[in-house]
Design a protein around this motif. Structure first.
Motif, PDB file in Angstrom:
ATOM      1  N   SER A 101     -10.347  -8.780  31.904  1.00  0.00           N
ATOM      2  CA  SER A 101     -11.001  -9.912  32.239  1.00  0.00           C
ATOM      3  C   SER A 101     -12.717  -9.546  31.854  1.00  0.00           C
ATOM      4  CB  SER A 101     -11.185 -10.234  33.564  1.00  0.00           C
ATOM      5  OG  SER A 101     -11.441  -9.507  34.398  1.00  0.00           O
ATOM      6  N   GLY A 149     -17.397 -14.913  32.504  1.00  0.00           N
ATOM      7  CA  GLY A 149     -17.272 -16.304  31.932  1.00  0.00           C
ATOM      8  C   GLY A 149     -15.912 -16.502  31.324  1.00  0.00           C
ATOM      9  N   GLN A 150     -14.916 -15.867  31.339  1.00  0.00           N
ATOM     10  CA  GLN A 150     -13.524 -15.892  31.000  1.00  0.00           C
ATOM     11  C   GLN A 150     -12.650 -16.918  32.036  1.00  0.00           C
ATOM     12  OE1 GLN A 150     -10.955 -12.485  31.240  1.00  0.00           O
ATOM     13  NE2 GLN A 150      -9.586 -12.944  29.478  1.00  0.00           N
ATOM     14  N   LYS A 151     -12.088 -17.880  31.522  1.00  0.00           N
ATOM     15  CA  LYS A 151     -11.375 -18.705  32.202  1.00  0.00           C
ATOM     16  C   LYS A 151     -10.286 -17.920  33.315  1.00  0.00           C
ATOM     17  CE  LYS A 151     -12.076 -22.934  29.661  1.00  0.00           C
ATOM     18  NZ  LYS A 151     -11.529 -23.894  28.716  1.00  0.00           N
ATOM     19  N   LYS A 152      -9.481 -17.264  32.516  1.00  0.00           N
ATOM     20  CA  LYS A 152      -8.503 -16.482  33.240  1.00  0.00           C
ATOM     21  C   LYS A 152      -8.155 -15.321  32.957  1.00  0.00           C
ATOM     22  CE  LYS A 152      -3.532 -17.262  33.804  1.00  0.00           C
ATOM     23  NZ  LYS A 152      -2.171 -18.135  33.533  1.00  0.00           N
TER      24      LYS A 152
END
Length: 134
Positions: free
Chosen positions: A105, A108-111
């Motif tokens: 991860s 700013g990463q969504k998932k």
């Protein structure tokens, strides 16, 4: 004649300095994979080798994860989720091994994503799509 030999000597000397002496993540290996399954599928793990002490690529998995960044250079958090997914390889002492799962991860990463790593075999590693290597 003496000057020609000096020129040749320095040309050879500078050529040797640009050749890496140890395997590592550099040059051609410092790319993002073109295969969207690379690292994300158990049948296409990132092959980092170096798990066993004294092996040729000992510690390469640490170097790999330290060099991995998000698509815009974001620092990547790496969490080992454990071993999974046995694989066969008759060239290995026990006829195969187990893959390891890692969660990656970055800010700013969504998932977070999960990648699969083979710590027994080595191929010049690439970053899975969505990541880069320094």
């Amino acid at each position: 004649m003496k000057y020609a030999l000096l020129i040749i000597f320095f040309a050879l000397l500078s050529g040797c300095q640009s050749t890496p002496s140890e395997p590592g993540i550099q040059g051609e290996a410092a790319l993002t994979a073109t295969d969207p399954e690379y690292g994300y599928a158990t049948h296409k793990p990132v092959k980092l080798g170096g798990f066993l002490r004294g092996s040729k690529y000992e510690g390469s998995h640490i170097e790999y994860f330290q060099s991995l960044t998000g698509p815009n250079g974001e620092p990547v958090q790496v969490k080992r989720l454990g071993s999974c997914c046995p694989f066969e390889d008759k060239s290995m002492p026990f006829g195969g091994g187990m893959l390891d799962k890692y969660e990656l991860s970055y800010p700013g990463q969504k998932k977070p994503v999960i990648i699969y790593v083979n710590l027994y075999q080595f191929e010049a590693p690439k970053a899975p799509q969505g990541f880069t290597l320094l």
